[in-house]
Write a protein that holds these residues in place. Structure first.
Motif, PDB file in Angstrom:
ATOM      1  N   HIS A   1      -4.838 -32.056 -12.301  1.00 24.50           N
ATOM      2  CA  HIS A   1      -5.629 -33.194 -11.819  1.00 24.50           C
ATOM      3  C   HIS A   1      -7.086 -32.793 -11.571  1.00 24.50           C
ATOM      4  O   HIS A   1      -7.999 -33.589 -11.829  1.00 24.50           O
ATOM      5  CB  HIS A   1      -5.005 -33.770 -10.558  1.00 24.50           C
ATOM      6  CG  HIS A   1      -3.659 -34.395 -10.787  1.00 24.50           C
ATOM      7  ND1 HIS A   1      -3.461 -35.414 -11.689  1.00 24.50           N
ATOM      8  CD2 HIS A   1      -2.442 -34.133 -10.246  1.00 24.50           C
ATOM      9  CE1 HIS A   1      -2.181 -35.760 -11.690  1.00 24.50           C
ATOM     10  NE2 HIS A   1      -1.542 -34.992 -10.824  1.00 24.50           N
TER      11      HIS A   1
ATOM     12  N   HIS B   1      -8.559 -32.358 -15.250  1.00 23.10           N
ATOM     13  CA  HIS B   1      -8.331 -33.407 -16.250  1.00 23.10           C
ATOM     14  C   HIS B   1      -9.577 -34.245 -16.537  1.00 23.10           C
ATOM     15  O   HIS B   1      -9.839 -34.615 -17.690  1.00 23.10           O
ATOM     16  CB  HIS B   1      -7.186 -34.314 -15.799  1.00 23.10           C
ATOM     17  CG  HIS B   1      -6.829 -35.369 -16.791  1.00 23.10           C
ATOM     18  ND1 HIS B   1      -6.364 -35.082 -18.057  1.00 23.10           N
ATOM     19  CD2 HIS B   1      -6.876 -36.726 -16.723  1.00 23.10           C
ATOM     20  CE1 HIS B   1      -6.138 -36.200 -18.717  1.00 23.10           C
ATOM     21  NE2 HIS B   1      -6.437 -37.218 -17.933  1.00 23.10           N
ATOM     22  N   GLU B   2     -10.347 -34.534 -15.490  1.00 17.40           N
ATOM     23  CA  GLU B   2     -11.509 -35.404 -15.672  1.00 17.40           C
ATOM     24  C   GLU B   2     -12.805 -34.630 -15.948  1.00 17.40           C
ATOM     25  O   GLU B   2     -13.865 -35.240 -16.108  1.00 17.40           O
ATOM     26  CB  GLU B   2     -11.694 -36.274 -14.416  1.00 17.40           C
ATOM     27  CG  GLU B   2     -10.511 -37.173 -14.103  1.00 17.40           C
ATOM     28  CD  GLU B   2     -10.176 -38.140 -15.230  1.00 17.40           C
ATOM     29  OE1 GLU B   2     -11.117 -38.580 -15.918  1.00 17.40           O
ATOM     30  OE2 GLU B   2      -8.982 -38.442 -15.427  1.00 17.40           O
TER      31      GLU B   2
ATOM     32  N   SER C   1     -15.694 -32.761 -17.850  1.00 15.01           N
ATOM     33  CA  SER C   1     -16.231 -32.921 -19.203  1.00 15.01           C
ATOM     34  C   SER C   1     -16.299 -31.602 -19.970  1.00 15.01           C
ATOM     35  O   SER C   1     -16.409 -31.599 -21.195  1.00 15.01           O
ATOM     36  CB  SER C   1     -17.626 -33.538 -19.129  1.00 15.01           C
ATOM     37  OG  SER C   1     -18.513 -32.679 -18.410  1.00 15.01           O
TER      38      SER C   1
END
Length: 398
Positions: free
Chosen positions: A24, A27-28, A30
């Protein structure tokens, strides 16, 4: 900027809990892309799917389907299948967790292929080489490139083994991140109420270690002690498949299942199990994770082992190592209010995954913005980017 390609390896159920917060956290981002690899070790459909669901993990990108077998079979099969996966789609970094056979196998694959390997939960030592997990820890830490430790004793163990300090970053305990990630769902689970249990008026039992459950006499003595404790305090016992198989094989299942004040139930997913632990007066276990969670929660823990790779749960926490015959007296001490309260170890704060993510970026890409002061690791990591390029270890995104 090219994205860093990271493989997160999950094998046995405790791995899922350790991988989830890091998944988590990354995951986001870049600057990286993830491949969630499930080796299939210790696979049980109901238990594994429950853990993925509870921890909000997606279906694995790659399932190696190794399954059960001897230690040699599991290790060899993971190496063969994962090497093929890396040849077909080579990652920039392999992250392994814990101490199962797949942890060692994927570490060896990465090392031999020149792919950097990071070990989350590094440096833990029981000093008992009869435990297969101890061998896996020793070999993994000896060849991995990045070692993320949960506590000062782990740092000291690695230093004593001659590991260069620049490989080590203390990040804290990832299991606490898992608990905090799911805390609202744990509190709302209702498992305790479904079983008719009152908060702080029962104990939770978990047993699965070979030394406790693989021979008839030790297991028979354990059942006798648990029945004695149940006369003092209600017990709830989610029975591991390995333990149930042996109880039935040794003819002990009826004695356990029919004991008064002792509820024998099926294995639980993480959320429901932690709902039970959070409300318990005490726990009786041979699990590593329960030692950590009870220390964080301030709940007395009796660990049926002669050694632990998590000594900080004893020196700072609420855990104590006991033999089977010491169980009943120890429970009496707890019920009499004579158990140490303990404290939360440093960096067991729910921010370990953020520190790991920052360490990956600083070592393999560029220095990240500093974490808030209360989330920082004691060590400042040294960038490995140039060193890995010069040594030819792996593809470094730039």
């Amino acid at each position: 900027m090219q994205r860093l390609r990271i493989d997160l390896i999950a094998a046995a159920r405790p791995n899922f809990m350790k991988v989830a917060p890091l998944f988590h956290a990354l995951h986001e981002e870049s600057w990286c892309s993830l491949r969630l690899v499930h080796t299939g070790q210790h696979y049980d459909r109901n238990m594994s799917e429950a853990f993925f669901r509870d921890l909000k993990l997606p279906s694995p990108d790659l399932n190696l389907g190794v399954g059960s077998g001897s230690h040699a079979e599991q290790t060899a099969n993971v190496m063969l299948t994962y090497e093929g996966a890396c040849v077909a789609d080579r990652p920039d970094l392999i992250v392994v967790v814990g101490d199962v056979n797949a942890t060692l196998a994927c570490t060896l694959v990465g090392t031999k292929m020149g792919i950097p390997v990071a070990h989350l939960e590094a440096g833990l030592r029981s000093r008992d080489r009869r435990m297969p997990e101890e061998i896996n820890r020793l070999v993994t830490d000896a060849v991995a490139d990045i070692l993320w430790t949960p506590s000062p004793d782990a740092d000291e163990n690695l230093a004593a083994e001659g590991v260069p300090p620049e490989k080590i970053t203390r990040v804290g305990n990832i299991m606490i991140d898992s608990y905090e990630l799911m805390r609202e769902r744990i509190d709302a689970s209702g498992e305790r109420s479904r079983l008719g249990l009152e908060k702080r008026e029962y104990a939770v039992v978990t047993l699965h270690r070979p030394s406790n459950v693989d021979a008839p006499e030790p297991l028979k003595l354990l059942i006798s002690q648990l029945k004695g404790i149940a006369a003092r305090l209600p017990l709830v016992f989610p029975v591991h498949p390995r333990t149930r198989k042996n109880l039935e094989a040794f003819g002990l299942w009826p004695k356990l299942a029919e004991a008064p004040n002792l509820q024998v139930i099926e294995p639980l997913g993480y959320v429901d199990f932690m709902n039970l632990v959070c409300g318990a007066r005490l726990t009786i276990t041979d699990s590593g994770g329960v030692q950590e969670e009870t220390t964080y929660l301030g709940i007395p823990c009796l660990t049926l082992r002669t050694t632990t790779e998590r000594p900080i749960t004893v020196t700072e926490g609420t855990n104590r190592l006991v033999t089977t015959v010491e169980l009943v007296p120890a429970v009496d001490e707890i019920l009499a209010g004579q158990w140490p309260h303990g404290r939360k170890p440093q960096l067991w704060d729910g921010h370990t995954a953020a520190r790991v993510a920052a360490d990956i970026r600083s070592r393999l890409l560029i220095a990240p913005p500093p974490l808030p002061k209360n989330q920082r690791s004691p060590q400042v990591p040294v960038s490995m980017c140039q060193a890995m390029r010069e040594s030819g270890r792996g593809r470094i995104a730039g």
